[in-house]
Motif scaffolding. Structure first.
Motif, PDB file in Angstrom:
ATOM      1  N   GLU A 247      58.913 -15.110 -12.259  1.00 48.48           N
ATOM      2  CA  GLU A 247      58.749 -16.535 -12.578  1.00 48.48           C
ATOM      3  C   GLU A 247      57.296 -16.906 -12.825  1.00 48.48           C
ATOM      4  OE1 GLU A 247      61.393 -18.115 -13.256  1.00 48.48           O
ATOM      5  OE2 GLU A 247      62.679 -16.511 -12.512  1.00 48.48           O
ATOM      6  N   ALA A 248      56.372 -16.231 -12.138  1.00 43.13           N
ATOM      7  CA  ALA A 248      54.956 -16.541 -12.316  1.00 43.13           C
ATOM      8  C   ALA A 248      54.438 -16.043 -13.659  1.00 43.13           C
ATOM      9  CB  ALA A 248      54.139 -15.916 -11.177  1.00 43.13           C
ATOM     10  N   GLY A 249      54.974 -14.900 -14.111  1.00 38.92           N
ATOM     11  CA  GLY A 249      54.522 -14.325 -15.364  1.00 38.92           C
ATOM     12  C   GLY A 249      53.124 -13.734 -15.258  1.00 38.92           C
ATOM     13  N   LEU A 250      52.599 -13.322 -16.402  1.00 34.51           N
ATOM     14  CA  LEU A 250      51.274 -12.719 -16.485  1.00 34.51           C
ATOM     15  C   LEU A 250      50.559 -13.260 -17.714  1.00 34.51           C
ATOM     16  CD1 LEU A 250      52.325  -9.014 -15.769  1.00 34.51           C
ATOM     17  CD2 LEU A 250      51.086 -10.512 -14.191  1.00 34.51           C
ATOM     18  N   ASP A 251      49.229 -13.347 -17.614  1.00 30.13           N
ATOM     19  CA  ASP A 251      48.459 -13.866 -18.743  1.00 30.13           C
ATOM     20  C   ASP A 251      47.635 -12.776 -19.426  1.00 30.13           C
ATOM     21  OD1 ASP A 251      46.548 -13.372 -16.833  1.00 30.13           O
ATOM     22  OD2 ASP A 251      45.755 -15.415 -16.763  1.00 30.13           O
ATOM     23  N   ARG A 252      47.957 -11.514 -19.147  1.00 29.45           N
ATOM     24  CA  ARG A 252      47.270 -10.386 -19.761  1.00 29.45           C
ATOM     25  C   ARG A 252      48.294  -9.502 -20.470  1.00 29.45           C
ATOM     26  NH1 ARG A 252      45.556  -9.004 -14.226  1.00 29.45           N
ATOM     27  NH2 ARG A 252      46.858 -10.838 -13.881  1.00 29.45           N
ATOM     28  N   PRO A 253      47.841  -8.589 -21.324  1.00 31.60           N
ATOM     29  CA  PRO A 253      48.784  -7.819 -22.140  1.00 31.60           C
ATOM     30  C   PRO A 253      49.778  -7.014 -21.299  1.00 31.60           C
ATOM     31  CG  PRO A 253      46.561  -7.614 -23.000  1.00 31.60           C
ATOM     32  CD  PRO A 253      46.433  -8.315 -21.686  1.00 31.60           C
ATOM     33  N   PHE A 254      51.023  -6.995 -21.763  1.00 27.84           N
ATOM     34  CA  PHE A 254      52.060  -6.246 -21.064  1.00 27.84           C
ATOM     35  C   PHE A 254      53.053  -5.718 -22.086  1.00 27.84           C
ATOM     36  CE2 PHE A 254      55.325  -5.096 -18.067  1.00 27.84           C
ATOM     37  CZ  PHE A 254      54.600  -4.768 -16.927  1.00 27.84           C
ATOM     38  N   MET A 255      53.556  -4.492 -21.816  1.00 27.50           N
ATOM     39  CA  MET A 255      54.505  -3.860 -22.725  1.00 27.50           C
ATOM     40  C   MET A 255      55.729  -3.395 -21.945  1.00 27.50           C
ATOM     41  SD  MET A 255      53.852  -0.900 -25.567  1.00 27.50           S
ATOM     42  CE  MET A 255      55.108  -0.440 -26.760  1.00 27.50           C
ATOM     43  N   LEU A 256      56.911  -3.603 -22.524  1.00 23.49           N
ATOM     44  CA  LEU A 256      58.171  -3.155 -21.968  1.00 23.49           C
ATOM     45  C   LEU A 256      58.732  -2.067 -22.878  1.00 23.49           C
ATOM     46  CD1 LEU A 256      57.848  -6.436 -21.657  1.00 23.49           C
ATOM     47  CD2 LEU A 256      60.117  -6.272 -20.627  1.00 23.49           C
ATOM     48  N   VAL A 257      58.974  -0.888 -22.318  1.00 22.49           N
ATOM     49  CA  VAL A 257      59.560   0.216 -23.069  1.00 22.49           C
ATOM     50  C   VAL A 257      60.854   0.594 -22.360  1.00 22.49           C
ATOM     51  CG1 VAL A 257      59.237   2.541 -23.987  1.00 22.49           C
ATOM     52  CG2 VAL A 257      57.256   1.025 -23.703  1.00 22.49           C
ATOM     53  N   GLY A 258      61.978   0.355 -23.018  1.00 17.75           N
ATOM     54  CA  GLY A 258      63.260   0.522 -22.362  1.00 17.75           C
ATOM     55  C   GLY A 258      64.115   1.619 -22.950  1.00 17.75           C
TER      56      GLY A 258
END
Length: 367
Positions: A247-258
């Motif tokens: 819910e807070a999330g992030l303000d920096r780059p993030f990648m999801l590899v599924g």
């Protein structure tokens, strides 16, 4: 626990001439060095075993080496762990890595990447990805989360085993997983503190720190980023997200590899997390993959000569070598873009060179 799975398979394998299992060689130009370190956090007791006064951790540090002459290649696992997972009559020898023990580091200061493995799994399970990053100029620190990992050997020969109690109810499972995550985040932040006092610190650029992990390790990357702004970019390999970061999330780059969704169903924690990411973010899926495709078992299990019906539920239908090659280039493109400010153009659109990667969503913000 995956090494225990491998042990079960090896124990059941008919005796044959010894075959050496192998990992694909790194693709970078740098030779790779590796050292291990035993770290003791005296500020807290072990969270899983009553009576252990301090939290003990094992890490490996993989780095570009100046020379590897005279430095032997490191085994995939320590001798005590090897003895437990590979019976003498299995017909197989465990892999030797491409990292050279205690090799002198290359000159310069390199970006630092932390690696956290899956729940119940050891730091060695991501070696194929880790040593490739090191060959391309990164310092990568792999973490054993003691008593969460299946088997952790300390320098004095002690072997710590998994000690996390099985939950009895869904509510208990949720609380347990949140504790697992909290412990991993605390472990990681402690290790980040300690890295500055290690001999290899002179090779590390602490202004450029990233983190990635598989399964629970991917959740730990997000959780650590939430609590520690030293981590500038994070990547999750097929792990559900856990805890307040959703819910807070992030303000920096993030990648999801599924992995390829089973029956078309996606992890609902990914969609919730995506909506709360505010930095550059990417969501891709590897077609033909399964959950363990994002570990060394992707290439090791097929080498055991088992029928596809036994291997595919764990690592999917994609060729193991191809799977590792694709993961390497996409993981590196992400960290190249967000720790080195290189183009990372693979992240911009689907590539005809890698048709197995499906882009689900992408939003790029300014650096």
């Amino acid at each position: 626990m995956m090494k225990l799975l491998l042990a079960t398979v090896l124990a059941a394998t008919p005796v044959a001439p010894v075959t050496r299992l192998s990992l694909p060689p790194p693709t970078g130009t740098a030779k790779v060095g590796v050292v291990t370190a035993h770290l003791v956090d005296r500020s807290r007791p072990d969270p899983w075993v009553a009576g252990e006064r301090f939290r003990e951790l094992m890490v490996s540090i993989w780095y570009p080496a100046r020379s590897v002459h005279g430095h032997e290649r490191a085994a995939w696992v320590t001798p005590g762990v090897a003895a437990r997972i590979n019976p003498p009559d299995s017909g197989f020898a465990l892999p030797v890595t491409h990292g050279h023990v205690d090799a002198p580091p290359a000159a310069g200061r390199h970006p630092v990447i932390l690696y956290s493995p899956g729940f119940g799994v050891e730091r060695t399970s991501g070696t194929a990805l880790v040593e490739d990053l090191a060959s391309h100029g990164y310092v990568v620190v792999t973490i054993d989360h003691t008593h969460d990992a299946g088997l952790v050997e300390f320098p004095d020969g002690r072997i710590a085993t998994n000690a996390i109690p099985p939950p009895a109810t869904p509510a208990e499972e949720e609380r347990l997983l949140e504790k697992v995550l909290d412990v991993r985040v605390t472990d990681t932040r402690f290790i980040l503190d300690r890295l500055r006092s290690m001999p290899l610190a002179r090779t590390m650029d602490f202004s450029r720190v990233g983190m990635f992990g598989h399964s629970m390790g991917g959740a730990a990357a997000a959780g650590t980023m939430r609590d520690d702004r030293r981590v500038k970019a994070g990547l999750n390999l097929d792990g559900s997200f856990i805890g307040p970061v959703i819910e807070a999330g992030l303000d920096r780059p993030f990648m999801l590899v599924g992995s390829e969704p089973h029956d078309g169903e996606q992890d609902e924690t990914w969609t919730r997390m995506w909506d709360n990411l505010r930095g550059s973010r990417y969501w891709v899926e590897l077609q033909g993959s399964a959950h363990l495709s994002f570990s060394d078992f992707q290439v090791l299990l097929p080498q055991l000569g088992l029928p596809p019906g036994q291997v595919e539920p764990a690592v999917g239908t994609i060729d193991g070598e191809r799977s590792v090659a694709i993961q390497r280039v996409y993981v590196r493109a992400f960290f190249d873009r967000h720790l080195r400010h290189r183009s990372g153009r693979l992240l911009d659109r689907p590539s005809p060179r890698y048709p197995e990667i499906g882009f689900q969503r992408r939003i790029m913000t300014t650096w």
